[in-house]
Design a protein around this motif. Structure first.
Motif, PDB file in Angstrom:
ATOM      1  N   ALA A  79       0.843  -1.193   0.000  1.00 56.81           N
ATOM      2  CA  ALA A  79       0.000   0.000   0.000  1.00 56.81           C
ATOM      3  C   ALA A  79       0.879   1.245   0.000  1.00 56.81           C
ATOM      4  O   ALA A  79       1.656   1.465   0.919  1.00 56.81           O
ATOM      5  N   GLY A  80       0.750   2.061  -1.048  1.00 56.71           N
ATOM      6  CA  GLY A  80       1.517   3.296  -1.147  1.00 56.71           C
ATOM      7  C   GLY A  80       0.706   4.483  -0.656  1.00 56.71           C
ATOM      8  O   GLY A  80      -0.436   4.665  -1.066  1.00 56.71           O
ATOM      9  N   THR A  81       1.264   5.278   0.229  1.00 59.58           N
ATOM     10  CA  THR A  81       0.552   6.427   0.774  1.00 59.58           C
ATOM     11  C   THR A  81       0.708   7.638  -0.142  1.00 59.58           C
ATOM     12  O   THR A  81       1.795   7.919  -0.645  1.00 59.58           O
ATOM     13  N   THR A  82      -0.395   8.359  -0.355  1.00 56.00           N
ATOM     14  CA  THR A  82      -0.368   9.551  -1.191  1.00 56.00           C
ATOM     15  C   THR A  82      -1.545  10.448  -0.835  1.00 56.00           C
ATOM     16  O   THR A  82      -2.589   9.957  -0.410  1.00 56.00           O
ATOM     17  N   ARG A  83      -1.379  11.745  -0.970  1.00 58.82           N
ATOM     18  CA  ARG A  83      -2.498  12.657  -0.736  1.00 58.82           C
ATOM     19  C   ARG A  83      -3.065  13.180  -2.052  1.00 58.82           C
ATOM     20  O   ARG A  83      -4.075  13.873  -2.069  1.00 58.82           O
ATOM     21  N   GLY A  86      -5.065  11.042  -9.123  1.00 63.09           N
ATOM     22  CA  GLY A  86      -4.819  11.297 -10.523  1.00 63.09           C
ATOM     23  C   GLY A  86      -4.892  10.021 -11.324  1.00 63.09           C
ATOM     24  O   GLY A  86      -5.081   8.930 -10.773  1.00 63.09           O
ATOM     25  N   LYS A  87      -4.715  10.138 -12.625  1.00 57.08           N
ATOM     26  CA  LYS A  87      -4.876   9.002 -13.525  1.00 57.08           C
ATOM     27  C   LYS A  87      -3.973   7.845 -13.138  1.00 57.08           C
ATOM     28  O   LYS A  87      -4.368   6.685 -13.200  1.00 57.08           O
ATOM     29  N   ARG A  88      -2.736   8.133 -12.751  1.00 59.48           N
ATOM     30  CA  ARG A  88      -1.779   7.072 -12.452  1.00 59.48           C
ATOM     31  C   ARG A  88      -1.605   6.872 -10.946  1.00 59.48           C
ATOM     32  O   ARG A  88      -0.643   6.282 -10.501  1.00 59.48           O
ATOM     33  N   ARG A  89      -2.573   7.347 -10.147  1.00 64.36           N
ATOM     34  CA  ARG A  89      -2.462   7.242  -8.688  1.00 64.36           C
ATOM     35  C   ARG A  89      -3.496   6.286  -8.116  1.00 64.36           C
ATOM     36  O   ARG A  89      -4.103   6.551  -7.095  1.00 64.36           O
ATOM     37  N   LYS A  90      -3.728   5.171  -8.811  1.00 63.41           N
ATOM     38  CA  LYS A  90      -4.660   4.120  -8.401  1.00 63.41           C
ATOM     39  C   LYS A  90      -6.102   4.592  -8.589  1.00 63.41           C
ATOM     40  O   LYS A  90      -6.429   5.762  -8.463  1.00 63.41           O
ATOM     41  N   ASP A  91      -6.950   3.646  -8.936  1.00 61.76           N
ATOM     42  CA  ASP A  91      -8.355   3.962  -9.190  1.00 61.76           C
ATOM     43  C   ASP A  91      -9.060   4.434  -7.932  1.00 61.76           C
ATOM     44  O   ASP A  91      -9.956   5.270  -7.981  1.00 61.76           O
ATOM     45  N   GLY A 109       1.308  -6.825   5.720  1.00 60.34           N
ATOM     46  CA  GLY A 109       1.607  -6.298   4.400  1.00 60.34           C
ATOM     47  C   GLY A 109       2.601  -5.163   4.531  1.00 60.34           C
ATOM     48  O   GLY A 109       3.110  -4.880   5.623  1.00 60.34           O
ATOM     49  N   ALA A 110       2.891  -4.503   3.425  1.00 58.28           N
ATOM     50  CA  ALA A 110       3.833  -3.385   3.422  1.00 58.28           C
ATOM     51  C   ALA A 110       3.079  -2.073   3.231  1.00 58.28           C
ATOM     52  O   ALA A 110       2.210  -1.969   2.363  1.00 58.28           O
ATOM     53  N   ILE A 111       3.422  -1.080   4.044  1.00 62.26           N
ATOM     54  CA  ILE A 111       2.842   0.251   3.921  1.00 62.26           C
ATOM     55  C   ILE A 111       3.985   1.203   3.597  1.00 62.26           C
ATOM     56  O   ILE A 111       4.921   1.356   4.388  1.00 62.26           O
ATOM     57  N   VAL A 112       3.931   1.811   2.418  1.00 65.41           N
ATOM     58  CA  VAL A 112       5.060   2.563   1.884  1.00 65.41           C
ATOM     59  C   VAL A 112       4.818   4.066   2.007  1.00 65.41           C
ATOM     60  O   VAL A 112       3.760   4.571   1.617  1.00 65.41           O
ATOM     61  N   PHE A 113       5.821   4.765   2.521  1.00 66.38           N
ATOM     62  CA  PHE A 113       5.771   6.217   2.673  1.00 66.38           C
ATOM     63  C   PHE A 113       6.883   6.835   1.826  1.00 66.38           C
ATOM     64  O   PHE A 113       8.026   6.375   1.857  1.00 66.38           O
ATOM     65  N   GLY A 114       6.550   7.892   1.088  1.00 66.28           N
ATOM     66  CA  GLY A 114       7.506   8.504   0.182  1.00 66.28           C
ATOM     67  C   GLY A 114       8.411   9.522   0.839  1.00 66.28           C
ATOM     68  O   GLY A 114       8.350   9.770   2.044  1.00 66.28           O
ATOM     69  N   ASN A 115       9.243  10.125   0.019  1.00 71.96           N
ATOM     70  CA  ASN A 115      10.161  11.177   0.442  1.00 71.96           C
ATOM     71  C   ASN A 115       9.409  12.331   1.110  1.00 71.96           C
ATOM     72  O   ASN A 115       8.296  12.662   0.722  1.00 71.96           O
ATOM     73  N   GLU A 116      10.014  12.931   2.145  1.00 66.48           N
ATOM     74  CA  GLU A 116       9.348  13.982   2.915  1.00 66.48           C
ATOM     75  C   GLU A 116       8.872  15.154   2.052  1.00 66.48           C
ATOM     76  O   GLU A 116       7.820  15.742   2.313  1.00 66.48           O
ATOM     77  N   ARG A 117       9.634  15.531   1.055  1.00 64.00           N
ATOM     78  CA  ARG A 117       9.284  16.704   0.234  1.00 64.00           C
ATOM     79  C   ARG A 117       8.366  16.358  -0.925  1.00 64.00           C
ATOM     80  O   ARG A 117       7.439  17.100  -1.235  1.00 64.00           O
ATOM     81  N   THR A 118       8.634  15.247  -1.579  1.00 65.96           N
ATOM     82  CA  THR A 118       7.936  14.946  -2.835  1.00 65.96           C
ATOM     83  C   THR A 118       6.910  13.832  -2.727  1.00 65.96           C
ATOM     84  O   THR A 118       6.088  13.654  -3.625  1.00 65.96           O
ATOM     85  N   GLY A 119       6.941  13.048  -1.644  1.00 68.33           N
ATOM     86  CA  GLY A 119       6.056  11.897  -1.555  1.00 68.33           C
ATOM     87  C   GLY A 119       6.471  10.823  -2.549  1.00 68.33           C
ATOM     88  O   GLY A 119       7.593  10.821  -3.059  1.00 68.33           O
ATOM     89  N   GLY A 131      -3.414   2.161  -3.193  1.00 64.97           N
ATOM     90  CA  GLY A 131      -3.051   3.447  -2.622  1.00 64.97           C
ATOM     91  C   GLY A 131      -3.876   3.724  -1.380  1.00 64.97           C
ATOM     92  O   GLY A 131      -5.014   3.270  -1.259  1.00 64.97           O
ATOM     93  N   VAL A 132      -3.305   4.479  -0.452  1.00 64.87           N
ATOM     94  CA  VAL A 132      -4.015   4.852   0.776  1.00 64.87           C
ATOM     95  C   VAL A 132      -3.758   6.327   1.050  1.00 64.87           C
ATOM     96  O   VAL A 132      -2.665   6.845   0.771  1.00 64.87           O
ATOM     97  N   THR A 133      -4.774   7.025   1.548  1.00 65.19           N
ATOM     98  CA  THR A 133      -4.624   8.452   1.837  1.00 65.19           C
ATOM     99  C   THR A 133      -5.162   8.768   3.218  1.00 65.19           C
ATOM    100  O   THR A 133      -6.093   8.109   3.700  1.00 65.19           O
ATOM    101  N   ILE A 134      -4.571   9.748   3.862  1.00 63.80           N
ATOM    102  CA  ILE A 134      -5.027  10.220   5.164  1.00 63.80           C
ATOM    103  C   ILE A 134      -5.748  11.543   4.951  1.00 63.80           C
ATOM    104  O   ILE A 134      -5.122  12.524   4.547  1.00 63.80           O
ATOM    105  N   PRO A 135      -7.059  11.599   5.169  1.00 65.78           N
ATOM    106  CA  PRO A 135      -7.798  12.839   4.943  1.00 65.78           C
ATOM    107  C   PRO A 135      -7.244  13.979   5.807  1.00 65.78           C
ATOM    108  O   PRO A 135      -6.939  13.786   6.990  1.00 65.78           O
ATOM    109  N   SER A 136      -7.092  15.142   5.200  1.00 68.88           N
ATOM    110  CA  SER A 136      -6.614  16.307   5.938  1.00 68.88           C
ATOM    111  C   SER A 136      -7.187  17.559   5.271  1.00 68.88           C
ATOM    112  O   SER A 136      -7.732  17.501   4.165  1.00 68.88           O
TER     113      SER A 136
END
Length: 237
Positions: A79-83, A86-91, A109-119, A131-136
Motif C-alpha cells: 500500500a503506497g501512501t499519497t495525498r 490522478g490518472k496514475r495514482r490508483k483507481d 503487508g507493506a505500507i510505503v511512505f515517500g520522500n518527505e518533500r515529494t512523496g 493506494g491509501v490516503t489520510i484525509p486532511s
C-alpha cells in the motif's frame, strides 16, 4: 496480536531525524519491522537515535533495499501512501480504516511512505498494489512523515486488537508469478495486439493482492488460464 508481518517502508527519506521519529511512532503501535529504500551509510546514526529514544532497536534492525519492489517481494500486499489523486495514482485510494481491514484480512503487508518533500512518484506508486490516503484539510494537506506513520500505525493497531486474520495469503513474489502466468496465457490467445500488457499486469497485481489469495487459489487460477489458453489454441487449428 501479530504485527510481525506488517512492514513500514520508507522510500528515499532525506532527514535522519525523521527516521528516528518514525521509529518512535512505530513503537507506539507495536510495529517493529522497518525497511528503507536507500543506504544505511547515507544517514546520521546519532541523529536517528536522538529522536528514536527508546525505539532505536527498530533502526538497528532496519533493512535496506534498492527499490520498493525488492523491499516488498515477500509481503502480502503493498500500500503506497499519497495525498494526491490522478490518472496514475490508483483507481481508488483507501482510507486508513480500510487499509487496516486489509491488514486484518491478510495478516500483514507493506505500507510505503515517500520522500518527505515529494512523496511517492508515479513510478514508485506503480510498484505498489493499492493506494491509501489520510484525509486532511485542503489548505494544508501535507503531513509530517512520522505523523503519517503514527496515524496509519494506530489505525492498524486498533483494528488488529479486535480481529485476527482468517487466511495466510501468498507473498508478492509468489503472486507476481500468477500474474505472469495470466499475462502469458492472454498473450498466447492474442489478447494483446501491440501494447497493453503492462497495464493488464498492473490491474491483476492490484486486484489479486487485495483478494489475499492462498497458494491453492493461485494454483487454481493459473490452471484456469492455462486451460483457457490451451482450448483457444485448439480452436484456431
Amino acid at each position: 496480536m501479530d504485527l510481525t508481518q506488517t512492514y513500514i517502508v520508507l522510500c528515499r527519506p532525506e532527514e535522519s531525524r525523521n527516521i528516528g521519529s518514525v521509529c518512535r511512532a512505530m513503537a507506539n503501535s507495536g510495529l517493529t519491522k522497518l525497511r528503507i529504500v536507500g543506504r544505511r551509510e547515507d544517514y546520521d546514526d546519532e541523529k536517528v537515535r536522538v529522536l528514536a529514544i527508546h525505539s532505536a532497536y527498530i533502526w538497528e534492525q532496519a533493512e535496506f533495499y534498492e527499490s520498493i519492489t525488492e523491499a516488498t517481494k515477500d509481503c502480502f500486499f503493498v500500500a503506497g501512501t499519497t495525498r494526491r489523486q490522478g490518472k496514475r495514482r490508483k483507481d481508488k485510494l483507501l482510507l486508513p480504516e480500510e487499509l487496516a481491514n486489509q491488514v486484518v484480512e491478510s495478516g500483514g503487508g507493506a505500507i510505503v511512505f515517500g520522500n518527505e518533500r515529494t512523496g511517492l512518484t508515479d513510478s514508485e506508486l506503480d510498484e505498489c498494489t493499492m493506494g491509501v490516503t489520510i484525509p486532511s484539510h485542503p489548505d494544508f494537506g501535507s503531513l509530517n512523515l512520522s505523523h503519517a506513520v503514527q496515524v496509519i500505525g494506530y489505525t492498524v493497531f486498533r483494528a488488529l486488537s479486535l480481529h485476527s486474520p482468517r487466511v495466510t495469503p501468498v507473498a508478492m513474489e509468489r503472486l507476481d508469478g500468477t500474474v505472469q502466468v495470466i499475462a502469458d496465457d492472454l498473450q498466447k490467445i492474442g489478447f494483446f495486439s501491440v501494447t497493453g500488457r503492462d497495464d493488464m499486469e498492473r490491474f491483476w497485481r492490484g486486484i489479486l493482492s487485495r483478494a489475499c489469495l492462498s497458494e491453492g487459489e493461485c494454483k487454481y487460477l493459473e490452471k484456469i488460464f492455462n486451460k483457457a489458453a490451451g482450448l483457444a489454441g485448439k480452436n484456431t487449428q
